[in-house]
Design a protein around this motif. Structure first.
Motif, PDB file in Angstrom:
ATOM      1  N   PRO A 130      20.608  -9.983 -28.583  1.00 52.90           N
ATOM      2  CA  PRO A 130      19.198  -9.647 -28.816  1.00 52.90           C
ATOM      3  C   PRO A 130      18.412  -9.536 -27.510  1.00 52.90           C
ATOM      4  O   PRO A 130      18.563 -10.365 -26.611  1.00 52.90           O
ATOM      5  CB  PRO A 130      18.688 -10.818 -29.661  1.00 52.90           C
ATOM      6  N   ALA A 131      17.561  -8.533 -27.441  1.00 53.86           N
ATOM      7  CA  ALA A 131      16.702  -8.380 -26.274  1.00 53.86           C
ATOM      8  C   ALA A 131      15.430  -9.215 -26.392  1.00 53.86           C
ATOM      9  O   ALA A 131      14.822  -9.568 -25.384  1.00 53.86           O
ATOM     10  CB  ALA A 131      16.337  -6.907 -26.080  1.00 53.86           C
ATOM     11  N   PHE A 132      15.014  -9.523 -27.612  1.00 53.44           N
ATOM     12  CA  PHE A 132      13.738 -10.213 -27.828  1.00 53.44           C
ATOM     13  C   PHE A 132      13.925 -11.532 -28.570  1.00 53.44           C
ATOM     14  O   PHE A 132      13.414 -12.552 -28.136  1.00 53.44           O
ATOM     15  CB  PHE A 132      12.776  -9.306 -28.611  1.00 53.44           C
ATOM     16  N   GLY A 133      14.638 -11.522 -29.678  1.00 51.74           N
ATOM     17  CA  GLY A 133      14.869 -12.744 -30.434  1.00 51.74           C
ATOM     18  C   GLY A 133      13.575 -13.409 -30.860  1.00 51.74           C
ATOM     19  O   GLY A 133      12.541 -12.763 -31.077  1.00 51.74           O
ATOM     20  N   ILE A 134      13.616 -14.725 -30.955  1.00 51.16           N
ATOM     21  CA  ILE A 134      12.467 -15.489 -31.457  1.00 51.16           C
ATOM     22  C   ILE A 134      11.322 -15.479 -30.442  1.00 51.16           C
ATOM     23  O   ILE A 134      10.168 -15.187 -30.782  1.00 51.16           O
ATOM     24  CB  ILE A 134      12.900 -16.931 -31.782  1.00 51.16           C
ATOM     25  N   GLU A 135      11.634 -15.786 -29.196  1.00 45.97           N
ATOM     26  CA  GLU A 135      10.587 -15.876 -28.168  1.00 45.97           C
ATOM     27  C   GLU A 135       9.884 -14.539 -27.978  1.00 45.97           C
ATOM     28  O   GLU A 135       8.640 -14.471 -27.936  1.00 45.97           O
ATOM     29  CB  GLU A 135      11.204 -16.336 -26.846  1.00 45.97           C
ATOM     30  N   GLY A 136      10.638 -13.453 -27.878  1.00 46.72           N
ATOM     31  CA  GLY A 136      10.025 -12.148 -27.676  1.00 46.72           C
ATOM     32  C   GLY A 136       9.224 -11.683 -28.874  1.00 46.72           C
ATOM     33  O   GLY A 136       8.184 -11.027 -28.720  1.00 46.72           O
ATOM     34  N   THR A 137       9.695 -12.015 -30.077  1.00 47.58           N
ATOM     35  CA  THR A 137       8.954 -11.650 -31.288  1.00 47.58           C
ATOM     36  C   THR A 137       7.620 -12.379 -31.334  1.00 47.58           C
ATOM     37  O   THR A 137       6.584 -11.793 -31.666  1.00 47.58           O
ATOM     38  CB  THR A 137       9.791 -11.974 -32.531  1.00 47.58           C
ATOM     39  N   ARG A 138       7.631 -13.644 -30.979  1.00 46.81           N
ATOM     40  CA  ARG A 138       6.368 -14.409 -30.970  1.00 46.81           C
ATOM     41  C   ARG A 138       5.412 -13.845 -29.913  1.00 46.81           C
ATOM     42  O   ARG A 138       4.205 -13.742 -30.149  1.00 46.81           O
ATOM     43  CB  ARG A 138       6.654 -15.888 -30.708  1.00 46.81           C
ATOM     44  N   ARG A 139       5.947 -13.485 -28.779  1.00 50.65           N
ATOM     45  CA  ARG A 139       5.086 -12.950 -27.717  1.00 50.65           C
ATOM     46  C   ARG A 139       4.422 -11.644 -28.149  1.00 50.65           C
ATOM     47  O   ARG A 139       3.208 -11.456 -27.972  1.00 50.65           O
ATOM     48  CB  ARG A 139       5.911 -12.753 -26.445  1.00 50.65           C
ATOM     49  N   LEU A 295      25.740 -10.091 -32.212  1.00 54.38           N
ATOM     50  CA  LEU A 295      26.418  -9.651 -30.998  1.00 54.38           C
ATOM     51  C   LEU A 295      25.952  -8.253 -30.591  1.00 54.38           C
ATOM     52  O   LEU A 295      25.694  -7.984 -29.414  1.00 54.38           O
ATOM     53  CB  LEU A 295      27.922  -9.660 -31.242  1.00 54.38           C
ATOM     54  N   ALA A 296      25.809  -7.363 -31.572  1.00 55.36           N
ATOM     55  CA  ALA A 296      25.386  -5.989 -31.293  1.00 55.36           C
ATOM     56  C   ALA A 296      23.969  -5.933 -30.745  1.00 55.36           C
ATOM     57  O   ALA A 296      23.614  -4.988 -30.038  1.00 55.36           O
ATOM     58  CB  ALA A 296      25.502  -5.134 -32.548  1.00 55.36           C
ATOM     59  N   GLY A 297      23.119  -6.939 -31.086  1.00 57.87           N
ATOM     60  CA  GLY A 297      21.820  -7.015 -30.426  1.00 57.87           C
ATOM     61  C   GLY A 297      20.591  -6.893 -31.286  1.00 57.87           C
ATOM     62  O   GLY A 297      19.523  -6.546 -30.778  1.00 57.87           O
ATOM     63  N   VAL A 298      20.678  -7.212 -32.593  1.00 59.42           N
ATOM     64  CA  VAL A 298      19.461  -7.193 -33.401  1.00 59.42           C
ATOM     65  C   VAL A 298      18.641  -8.450 -33.109  1.00 59.42           C
ATOM     66  O   VAL A 298      19.143  -9.438 -32.572  1.00 59.42           O
ATOM     67  CB  VAL A 298      19.786  -7.080 -34.905  1.00 59.42           C
ATOM     68  N   ASP A 299      17.366  -8.414 -33.486  1.00 56.34           N
ATOM     69  CA  ASP A 299      16.456  -9.523 -33.189  1.00 56.34           C
ATOM     70  C   ASP A 299      15.997 -10.292 -34.416  1.00 56.34           C
ATOM     71  O   ASP A 299      15.629 -11.465 -34.314  1.00 56.34           O
ATOM     72  CB  ASP A 299      15.216  -8.985 -32.455  1.00 56.34           C
ATOM     73  N   HIS A 300      15.977  -9.626 -35.565  1.00 54.37           N
ATOM     74  CA  HIS A 300      15.609 -10.263 -36.836  1.00 54.37           C
ATOM     75  C   HIS A 300      16.691  -9.918 -37.854  1.00 54.37           C
ATOM     76  O   HIS A 300      17.187  -8.793 -37.864  1.00 54.37           O
ATOM     77  CB  HIS A 300      14.279  -9.732 -37.400  1.00 54.37           C
ATOM     78  N   MET A 301      17.018 -10.868 -38.741  1.00 51.56           N
ATOM     79  CA  MET A 301      18.004 -10.582 -39.788  1.00 51.56           C
ATOM     80  C   MET A 301      17.545 -11.122 -41.132  1.00 51.56           C
ATOM     81  O   MET A 301      17.151 -12.285 -41.246  1.00 51.56           O
ATOM     82  CB  MET A 301      19.367 -11.188 -39.437  1.00 51.56           C
ATOM     83  N   HIS A 302      17.608 -10.273 -42.139  1.00 53.92           N
ATOM     84  CA  HIS A 302      17.267 -10.699 -43.495  1.00 53.92           C
ATOM     85  C   HIS A 302      18.298 -11.691 -44.022  1.00 53.92           C
ATOM     86  O   HIS A 302      19.502 -11.520 -43.820  1.00 53.92           O
ATOM     87  CB  HIS A 302      17.195  -9.489 -44.423  1.00 53.92           C
ATOM     88  N   PRO A 333      23.403 -17.901 -26.449  1.00 55.79           N
ATOM     89  CA  PRO A 333      22.922 -18.311 -27.772  1.00 55.79           C
ATOM     90  C   PRO A 333      22.793 -17.163 -28.777  1.00 55.79           C
ATOM     91  O   PRO A 333      23.206 -17.292 -29.921  1.00 55.79           O
ATOM     92  CB  PRO A 333      21.556 -18.937 -27.464  1.00 55.79           C
ATOM     93  N   TYR A 334      22.198 -16.032 -28.341  1.00 56.64           N
ATOM     94  CA  TYR A 334      22.045 -14.865 -29.217  1.00 56.64           C
ATOM     95  C   TYR A 334      21.378 -15.234 -30.542  1.00 56.64           C
ATOM     96  O   TYR A 334      21.736 -14.711 -31.599  1.00 56.64           O
ATOM     97  CB  TYR A 334      23.403 -14.198 -29.487  1.00 56.64           C
TER      98      TYR A 334
END
Length: 414
Positions: A130-139, A295-302, A333-334
């Protein structure tokens, strides 16, 4: 390469388990139904899959897959296979071909569920995660604590771009954090992507100018790889902060290509996962399947939702969400933000927080927002109040006694 990767399974078979495990290992590495020229002991030592574990467990008692062969009763086994990484290299598409491949078609397999994947460091060096994950989404969303309160454009299809923008206007005015397109709404002639994006972003920008915070809008860009990249660029150039794709529809190669070109968080919808994961003794477990996309790099998952409108029990939903929040590898961590959706209302806020033990999530309620008796803004407010009460340890009934809007929501959805 000396690295190996492994997969864990639950195997059901009517055959001798050692024989079945050996056939599975051979089918997915150096062997086939008959010995072939060149298949010497040196090649097997170098390239064959290994049976690392075979341990009998209680069988669930369901029927065998059609065409299953063997003379005994159905018995269940925990099975772990490993392969040398040099067979495939660090490649998600070829990983899937190896750990799943033809296994469901073997006569010796009366049932097979992939439960877990263990990948070596080379995979994490190849795929950035993930390029953003939790921290980037919050930002980007401006939500520094608590869940992102979200919703889905409803009705799923049928609205025009103008009609979609009208609903977004109400949602933004009501204080929503996150809005996503429904997975059925992509680029149809009644609601073309570019027109919808322009209309929605006009609304979002206007509210951002007023409040100083931009609502995150996950625009559904699902399509062919070139279409997704073009639509991603349209969203980014328009100032959008998220894109959405349907994972099973575009596949790992499509998600990987998007991740490499993306400058925005990728909101991953799991529609179609039930076909892969619903059967208790066949297909993929959610953690094994989700490993591929993280692994492929998504940031949010249902992950579905508690007391949902579908089949999945609550403990399965929570396991899926915990997997999203848990590291894939000590050095990589991903982690991704779980998305709770599917029939969610104010009633699920407290149990979701209590069972997950975290508010690092997106809580999407479609009807649970737009169907509030007092309107869309009231739906947003009541859902936020329910979550504030949950995090503060205040019972829902007590919180509802202090808020007419929350009380209305409780009565509506009980």
């Amino acid at each position: 390469m000396s690295e190996r990767f492994s997969a864990n399974y639950v195997l059901r078979t009517l055959d001798d388990a050692d024989r079945a495990a050996g056939i599975i290992a051979g089918e997915q590495s150096s062997g086939t139904f008959v010995s072939t020229p060149g298949e010497d002991e040196a090649l097997k030592a170098r390239s064959a899959a290994r049976v690392e574990m075979l341990e009998e467990i209680e069988d669930a008692g369901g029927p065998a897959l059609p065409g299953s062969a063997g003379n005994g009763p159905i018995r269940s086994w925990r099975l772990r296979l490993s392969w040398p990484l040099e067979n495939i290299g660090p490649s998600i598409p070829n990983l899937i071909a190896t750990v799943a491949g033809n296994l469901g078609e073997l006569k010796q397999v009366a049932g097979l569920k992939i439960t877990d994947l263990d990948l070596p460091p080379s995979f994490f060096g190849t795929y950035p995660g993930p390029a953003f994950g939790i921290e980037g989404t919050r930002r980007l969303s401006g939500v520094t604590k608590g869940p992102l309160i979200g919703t889905i454009i409803k009705p799923s299809v049928g609205l025009t771009p103008a009609g979609t923008a009208e609903l977004v206007e109400e949602l933004c005015a009501g204080g929503i954090d996150f809005i996503k397109d429904d997975e059925l709404q992509a680029d149809g002639p009644r609601c073309p992507f570019e027109e919808r994006l322009a209309a929605v972003m006009d609304v979002i920008d206007r509210h951002a100018d007023r409040t100083g915070r931009k609502v995150m809008y996950a625009a559904n860009i699902t399509g062919e790889i070139d279409e997704m990249q073009r639509r991603h660029d349209l969203v980014a150039n328009r100032g959008g902060t998220c894109v959405m794709v349907s994972l099973n529809c575009v596949g790992p190669a499509g998600v990987t290509a998007l991740r490499r070109a993306s400058h925005l968080p990728i909101h991953a919808h799991r529609n179609g996962w039930g076909i892969l994961g619903r059967a208790p003794d066949n297909g993929w477990s959610y953690p094994a399947w989700a490993t591929l996309w993280r692994l492929a790099g998504v940031d949010h998952m249902h992950v579905n939702g508690l007391t949902n409108k579908f089949w999945e029990p609550d403990d399965s939903v929570i396991r899926s969400a915990r997997h999203c929040l848990s590291p894939l590898h000590p050095d990589h961590p991903y982690t991704v933000m779980p998305v709770f959706s599917s029939g969610q209302t104010v009633l699920q806020a407290a149990p979701t927080f209590a069972q997950l033990g975290s508010a690092d999530l997106i809580f999407c309620a479609g009807g649970g927002v737009v169907a509030h008796p007092a309107g869309v803004a009231a739906g947003v407010t009541s859902l936020r109040q329910a979550w504030e009460a949950a995090e503060a340890g205040v019972p829902l009934a007590e919180a509802a006694s202090r808020s007419a809007l929350l009380q209305q929501a409780v009565e509506k959805f009980s």
